[in-house]
Design a protein around this motif. Sequence first.
Motif, short mmCIF file in Angstrom:
data_model
loop_
_atom_site.label_atom_id
_atom_site.label_comp_id
_atom_site.label_asym_id
_atom_site.label_seq_id
_atom_site.Cartn_x
_atom_site.Cartn_y
_atom_site.Cartn_z
N VAL A 72 0.84 -1.20 0.00
CA VAL A 72 0.00 0.00 0.00
C VAL A 72 0.88 1.26 0.00
O VAL A 72 0.64 2.21 -0.75
N LEU A 73 1.94 1.25 0.82
CA LEU A 73 2.84 2.41 0.87
C LEU A 73 3.51 2.65 -0.48
O LEU A 73 3.61 3.78 -0.95
N VAL A 74 3.97 1.57 -1.12
CA VAL A 74 4.63 1.70 -2.43
C VAL A 74 3.62 2.22 -3.46
O VAL A 74 3.92 3.11 -4.26
N GLY A 75 2.40 1.66 -3.45
CA GLY A 75 1.38 2.09 -4.40
C GLY A 75 1.05 3.57 -4.24
O GLY A 75 1.08 4.34 -5.20
N PHE A 76 0.75 3.97 -3.00
CA PHE A 76 0.37 5.36 -2.74
C PHE A 76 1.55 6.31 -2.97
O PHE A 76 1.43 7.34 -3.63
N GLY A 77 2.70 5.94 -2.41
CA GLY A 77 3.88 6.82 -2.49
C GLY A 77 4.35 7.07 -3.92
O GLY A 77 4.71 8.19 -4.27
N LEU A 129 17.27 10.04 -4.40
CA LEU A 129 18.01 10.13 -3.13
C LEU A 129 17.07 9.95 -1.95
O LEU A 129 17.41 9.28 -0.97
N VAL A 130 15.86 10.52 -2.04
CA VAL A 130 14.91 10.42 -0.93
C VAL A 130 14.43 8.98 -0.76
O VAL A 130 14.42 8.44 0.35
N PHE A 131 14.05 8.29 -1.87
CA PHE A 131 13.52 6.93 -1.65
C PHE A 131 14.61 5.93 -1.29
O PHE A 131 14.37 5.00 -0.52
N VAL A 132 15.82 6.13 -1.81
CA VAL A 132 16.91 5.23 -1.39
C VAL A 132 17.24 5.49 0.09
O VAL A 132 17.42 4.56 0.87
N GLY A 133 17.24 6.77 0.48
CA GLY A 133 17.51 7.11 1.88
C GLY A 133 16.46 6.54 2.81
O GLY A 133 16.78 5.92 3.84
N ALA A 134 15.17 6.72 2.45
CA ALA A 134 14.09 6.20 3.29
C ALA A 134 14.12 4.67 3.32
O ALA A 134 13.88 4.06 4.36
N GLY A 135 14.45 4.06 2.18
CA GLY A 135 14.55 2.60 2.13
C GLY A 135 15.69 2.10 2.99
O GLY A 135 15.55 1.09 3.69
N LEU A 141 6.50 15.48 -4.20
CA LEU A 141 7.61 14.64 -4.67
C LEU A 141 8.37 14.03 -3.49
O LEU A 141 8.62 12.82 -3.45
N ILE A 142 8.70 14.88 -2.53
CA ILE A 142 9.50 14.43 -1.38
C ILE A 142 8.72 13.44 -0.52
O ILE A 142 9.22 12.37 -0.16
N LEU A 143 7.46 13.81 -0.21
CA LEU A 143 6.64 12.95 0.64
C LEU A 143 6.36 11.62 -0.05
O LEU A 143 6.48 10.54 0.56
N GLY A 144 6.01 11.67 -1.33
CA GLY A 144 5.72 10.45 -2.09
C GLY A 144 6.94 9.54 -2.15
O GLY A 144 6.84 8.32 -1.90
N ALA A 145 8.10 10.11 -2.47
CA ALA A 145 9.31 9.30 -2.55
C ALA A 145 9.65 8.70 -1.19
O ALA A 145 10.09 7.54 -1.10
N GLY A 146 9.42 9.48 -0.12
CA GLY A 146 9.70 8.98 1.23
C GLY A 146 8.80 7.80 1.59
O GLY A 146 9.27 6.78 2.12
N GLY A 156 9.84 4.78 -0.34
CA GLY A 156 11.08 4.20 0.19
C GLY A 156 10.84 3.33 1.42
O GLY A 156 11.45 2.27 1.56
N VAL A 157 9.92 3.77 2.29
CA VAL A 157 9.61 2.99 3.50
C VAL A 157 9.01 1.62 3.08
O VAL A 157 9.43 0.57 3.58
N GLY A 158 8.08 1.65 2.13
CA GLY A 158 7.48 0.40 1.66
C GLY A 158 8.50 -0.51 0.98
O GLY A 158 8.47 -1.73 1.13
N TRP A 159 9.40 0.11 0.24
CA TRP A 159 10.46 -0.64 -0.46
C TRP A 159 11.39 -1.32 0.55
O TRP A 159 11.73 -2.49 0.44
N GLY A 160 11.77 -0.56 1.59
CA GLY A 160 12.67 -1.10 2.61
C GLY A 160 12.01 -2.21 3.42
O GLY A 160 12.67 -3.18 3.82
#
Lengths: 133, 157
Positions: free
Chosen positions: A81-86, A114-120, B81-86, B89-93
């Motif tokens: 859900v997070l990946v879909g929405f995000g 950079l943001v999604f790799v960082g959050a991941g 962009l920032i919020l969505g990517a964040g 990333g959490v879901g990916w991790g």
Amino acid sequence: MFSEILGGALIGLGASLAWVGARRIAGVSGLMGTLFSGNWQRSIFPLAFLGGLLLSGVVLRGVSTFGSAPVPIWILALGGVLVGFGTQLGSGCTSGHGVCGVSRFSLRSIVATLVFVGAGMLTATLVALRGGS
Amino acid sequence: MKTLLVAFASGALFGGGLVLSGMTDPRRIQAFLALTDAWDPSLLLVMGAAVAVHALVLRLDARRAAPAASTPPSGKIDKRLILGAGIFGVGWGLTGYCPGPAVVSAGAVQLPAIIFIIAMIAGMALYHLLWARLQSGSSSSSETGLPSNRASTIIDI
């Protein structure tokens, strides 16, 4: 090391074919998002692209690089859900921002990547530390 | 017909590359994302090679195509962009799956990937059918609700 480079080159070729042949961005979440637009003319490309992705999985299913993280179902569901929405809010994922956008030197995509790799990294590191794996 | 073939072939190439490179193995994704003693940075090579090839082809293509066709979009770096990517990333991790590898893994009949995709489509529907409509209903600004014509051209980058 060679399989990473060769695989990456194939990914780049696939994205290049989509752009040169059809002027479309090979971003998987973006293409999936188009399916919600109700514009069937623009949905032909996404549907066929997703079909090609699925087929590659069917054909290569014997290859041992498929594997599952030992993740409980509720984490898979929450993460999905997070990946879909995000990806819809942020207009792209690893393929759209990370490959296509970065290749265009799009500042938006570089920042998003950079943001999604960082959050991941933050998330996966916390999970690994808590799980002790 | 040509669009159909191009789309199908590019999807198959892209998917084959994801499998070959190891991106379809969530354990490897998590080993790359988790900064522990067992950190495995080799997946950086995947993105490096993909970007090198694609950037080169785009440059060659820009020489013969109309310049406008390859101009990078000039969208702003905003909260969306920032919020969505964040959030992504959490879901990916958490799962080790991002959209492309999840679709390929579903083709290979990996049950976790199928569960992930069902949830992912629900998350996308939540955005398109609820969130985006609420946003565009409460504000007419193009910052919050992406106009559909613009969305179709810059959706990913």
